[in-house]
Scaffold this motif. Structure first.
Motif, PDB file in Angstrom:
ATOM      1  N   VAL A 109       0.840  -1.203   0.000  1.00 52.39           N
ATOM      2  CA  VAL A 109       0.000   0.000   0.000  1.00 52.39           C
ATOM      3  C   VAL A 109       0.878   1.257   0.000  1.00 52.39           C
ATOM      4  O   VAL A 109       0.638   2.197  -0.762  1.00 52.39           O
ATOM      5  CB  VAL A 109      -0.953  -0.001   1.226  1.00 52.39           C
ATOM      6  N   ALA A 110       1.951   1.237   0.808  1.00 52.86           N
ATOM      7  CA  ALA A 110       2.846   2.398   0.878  1.00 52.86           C
ATOM      8  C   ALA A 110       3.530   2.651  -0.466  1.00 52.86           C
ATOM      9  O   ALA A 110       3.638   3.788  -0.929  1.00 52.86           O
ATOM     10  CB  ALA A 110       3.893   2.182   1.970  1.00 52.86           C
ATOM     11  N   ARG A 111       3.984   1.571  -1.112  1.00 52.07           N
ATOM     12  CA  ARG A 111       4.642   1.724  -2.419  1.00 52.07           C
ATOM     13  C   ARG A 111       3.670   2.255  -3.464  1.00 52.07           C
ATOM     14  O   ARG A 111       4.008   3.118  -4.270  1.00 52.07           O
ATOM     15  CB  ARG A 111       5.175   0.369  -2.920  1.00 52.07           C
ATOM     16  N   VAL A 112       2.482   1.720  -3.456  1.00 54.34           N
ATOM     17  CA  VAL A 112       1.471   2.153  -4.418  1.00 54.34           C
ATOM     18  C   VAL A 112       1.202   3.646  -4.239  1.00 54.34           C
ATOM     19  O   VAL A 112       1.195   4.407  -5.203  1.00 54.34           O
ATOM     20  CB  VAL A 112       0.173   1.326  -4.238  1.00 54.34           C
ATOM     21  N   ARG A 113       1.024   4.052  -2.995  1.00 52.81           N
ATOM     22  CA  ARG A 113       0.783   5.470  -2.711  1.00 52.81           C
ATOM     23  C   ARG A 113       1.923   6.335  -3.215  1.00 52.81           C
ATOM     24  O   ARG A 113       1.721   7.349  -3.857  1.00 52.81           O
ATOM     25  CB  ARG A 113       0.667   5.681  -1.202  1.00 52.81           C
ATOM     26  N   ALA A 114       3.163   5.914  -2.894  1.00 53.68           N
ATOM     27  CA  ALA A 114       4.333   6.704  -3.266  1.00 53.68           C
ATOM     28  C   ALA A 114       4.429   6.840  -4.782  1.00 53.68           C
ATOM     29  O   ALA A 114       4.677   7.926  -5.309  1.00 53.68           O
ATOM     30  CB  ALA A 114       5.598   6.070  -2.701  1.00 53.68           C
ATOM     31  N   VAL A 115       4.236   5.746  -5.496  1.00 51.15           N
ATOM     32  CA  VAL A 115       4.356   5.790  -6.955  1.00 51.15           C
ATOM     33  C   VAL A 115       3.244   6.645  -7.562  1.00 51.15           C
ATOM     34  O   VAL A 115       3.481   7.417  -8.493  1.00 51.15           O
ATOM     35  CB  VAL A 115       4.368   4.357  -7.548  1.00 51.15           C
ATOM     36  N   LEU A 116       2.054   6.554  -7.012  1.00 46.62           N
ATOM     37  CA  LEU A 116       0.947   7.352  -7.556  1.00 46.62           C
ATOM     38  C   LEU A 116       1.147   8.844  -7.301  1.00 46.62           C
ATOM     39  O   LEU A 116       0.627   9.677  -8.025  1.00 46.62           O
ATOM     40  CB  LEU A 116      -0.384   6.906  -6.949  1.00 46.62           C
ATOM     41  N   ARG A 117       1.917   9.174  -6.267  1.00 46.41           N
ATOM     42  CA  ARG A 117       2.183  10.583  -5.957  1.00 46.41           C
ATOM     43  C   ARG A 117       3.202  11.209  -6.906  1.00 46.41           C
ATOM     44  O   ARG A 117       3.246  12.412  -7.058  1.00 46.41           O
ATOM     45  CB  ARG A 117       2.703  10.708  -4.525  1.00 46.41           C
ATOM     46  N   ARG A 118       4.045  10.362  -7.506  1.00 48.10           N
ATOM     47  CA  ARG A 118       5.100  10.909  -8.383  1.00 48.10           C
ATOM     48  C   ARG A 118       4.510  11.546  -9.633  1.00 48.10           C
ATOM     49  O   ARG A 118       3.550  11.036 -10.180  1.00 48.10           O
ATOM     50  CB  ARG A 118       6.009   9.766  -8.874  1.00 48.10           C
ATOM     51  N   PRO A 119       5.133  12.613 -10.110  1.00 51.86           N
ATOM     52  CA  PRO A 119       4.665  13.153 -11.380  1.00 51.86           C
ATOM     53  C   PRO A 119       4.978  12.178 -12.509  1.00 51.86           C
ATOM     54  O   PRO A 119       6.021  11.532 -12.505  1.00 51.86           O
ATOM     55  CB  PRO A 119       5.472  14.443 -11.543  1.00 51.86           C
ATOM     56  N   GLN A 120       4.076  12.066 -13.435  1.00 48.72           N
ATOM     57  CA  GLN A 120       4.237  11.043 -14.487  1.00 48.72           C
ATOM     58  C   GLN A 120       4.909  11.563 -15.737  1.00 48.72           C
ATOM     59  O   GLN A 120       4.349  11.529 -16.817  1.00 48.72           O
ATOM     60  CB  GLN A 120       2.872  10.488 -14.875  1.00 48.72           C
ATOM     61  N   THR A 121       6.121  12.065 -15.598  1.00 50.88           N
ATOM     62  CA  THR A 121       6.776  12.599 -16.791  1.00 50.88           C
ATOM     63  C   THR A 121       7.939  11.717 -17.218  1.00 50.88           C
ATOM     64  O   THR A 121       8.584  11.970 -18.209  1.00 50.88           O
ATOM     65  CB  THR A 121       7.342  13.999 -16.500  1.00 50.88           C
ATOM     66  N   VAL A 122       8.170  10.683 -16.420  1.00 52.94           N
ATOM     67  CA  VAL A 122       9.403   9.921 -16.506  1.00 52.94           C
ATOM     68  C   VAL A 122       9.752   9.368 -17.885  1.00 52.94           C
ATOM     69  O   VAL A 122      10.884   9.425 -18.299  1.00 52.94           O
ATOM     70  CB  VAL A 122       9.352   8.779 -15.473  1.00 52.94           C
ATOM     71  N   TYR A 123       8.783   8.847 -18.598  1.00 57.27           N
ATOM     72  CA  TYR A 123       9.148   8.156 -19.834  1.00 57.27           C
ATOM     73  C   TYR A 123       8.849   8.953 -21.093  1.00 57.27           C
ATOM     74  O   TYR A 123       8.785   8.427 -22.171  1.00 57.27           O
ATOM     75  CB  TYR A 123       8.458   6.788 -19.882  1.00 57.27           C
ATOM     76  N   GLN A 124       8.648  10.258 -20.900  1.00 56.79           N
ATOM     77  CA  GLN A 124       8.364  11.035 -22.085  1.00 56.79           C
ATOM     78  C   GLN A 124       9.637  11.411 -22.820  1.00 56.79           C
ATOM     79  O   GLN A 124      10.701  11.515 -22.231  1.00 56.79           O
ATOM     80  CB  GLN A 124       7.553  12.278 -21.701  1.00 56.79           C
TER      81      GLN A 124
END
Ligand code: CA
Length: 227
Positions: A109-124
């Protein structure tokens, strides 16, 4: 409500994941095999995917690749204990995080939360640093030359990515140790020289004659780009 697609063929693990994530307010879509995962992903895109590597039909890597070819949706890989290279492979292929089995529900749950909080620009596209034939992917920790992946140790790659992120800027060995090896590193600054040597060698062997990194006498190094 954020939706999570769980791809997992072991019913017990699926049950645990589902219970914890539902309890924490997530909607769940389930897939037990790869084909099902991909059709679910396309038909009703989730906000995040929890992806097991060992599945009866496709493996997790090819599913991840297919997802990445069409989406920046965050993916957390589920990997078995001791498969460290899975972690590296995962980041390279575009995974956002990985969770080792056996895991604790709260950790997921903690990992899911952390990843969902990250801005999603990584693979652009704009996150790739392109220097002629040399392309650096700082977020997925990946380096290619003429489209071919360059084989470097993770640390050497970090150094090259760091320098490449600051072209034509001089860094002392100490600065590089701090940035790349970390403040608590206690080895000698020879480590920097050796890493630079290996990077140059790898780049030259793959057709980049200047080796990209320039020695600045009496100071340190810079990633050199002609202006
Ligand atoms: Ca499995």
């Amino acid at each position: 409500m954020k939706k999570i697609l769980i791809v997992e063929d072991e019913p017990t693990i699926m049950r645990v994941l589902k219970a914890y994530l539902t309890k924490n307010g997530y909607a769940i879509a389930e897939a037990e095999i790869g084909e099902q995962a991909l059709s679910s992903f396309t038909q009703s895109p989730p906000d995040l995917v929890l992806l097991d590597i060992m599945l009866p039909d496709l493996d997790g890597w090819s599913i991840l690749k297919t997802i990445r070819s069409q989406s920046t949706c965050p993916v957390i890989m589920l990997t078995a204990l001791g498969e460290v290279d899975h972690r590296l492979k995962g980041f390279k292929t575009g995974a956002d995080d990985y969770i080792t089995k056996p895991f604790i529900g709260e950790e997921v749950v903690a990992r899911v939360r952390a990843v969902l909080r990250r801005p999603q620009t990584v693979y652009q596209e704009e996150d790739i640093l392109k220097y002629g034939p040399l392309h650096l992917y700082p977020n997925s920790h990946y380096v290619t030359l003429n489209g071919k992946e360059i084989d470097l140790t993770p640390k050497d790659k970090s150094l090259l990515l760091f320098l490449g992120h600051h072209p034509n800027q001089n860094f002392t060995r100490d600065q590089l140790l701090d940035h790349v090896w970390g403040m608590d590193y206690e080895g000698s600054d020879r480590a920097v020289d050796l890493a630079v040597k290996r990077i140059r060698k790898a780049l030259k062997a793959n057709g980049l004659p200047n080796g990209a990194i320039k020695t600045i006498r009496g100071l340190g190094y810079q990633f050199h780009v002609e202006q």
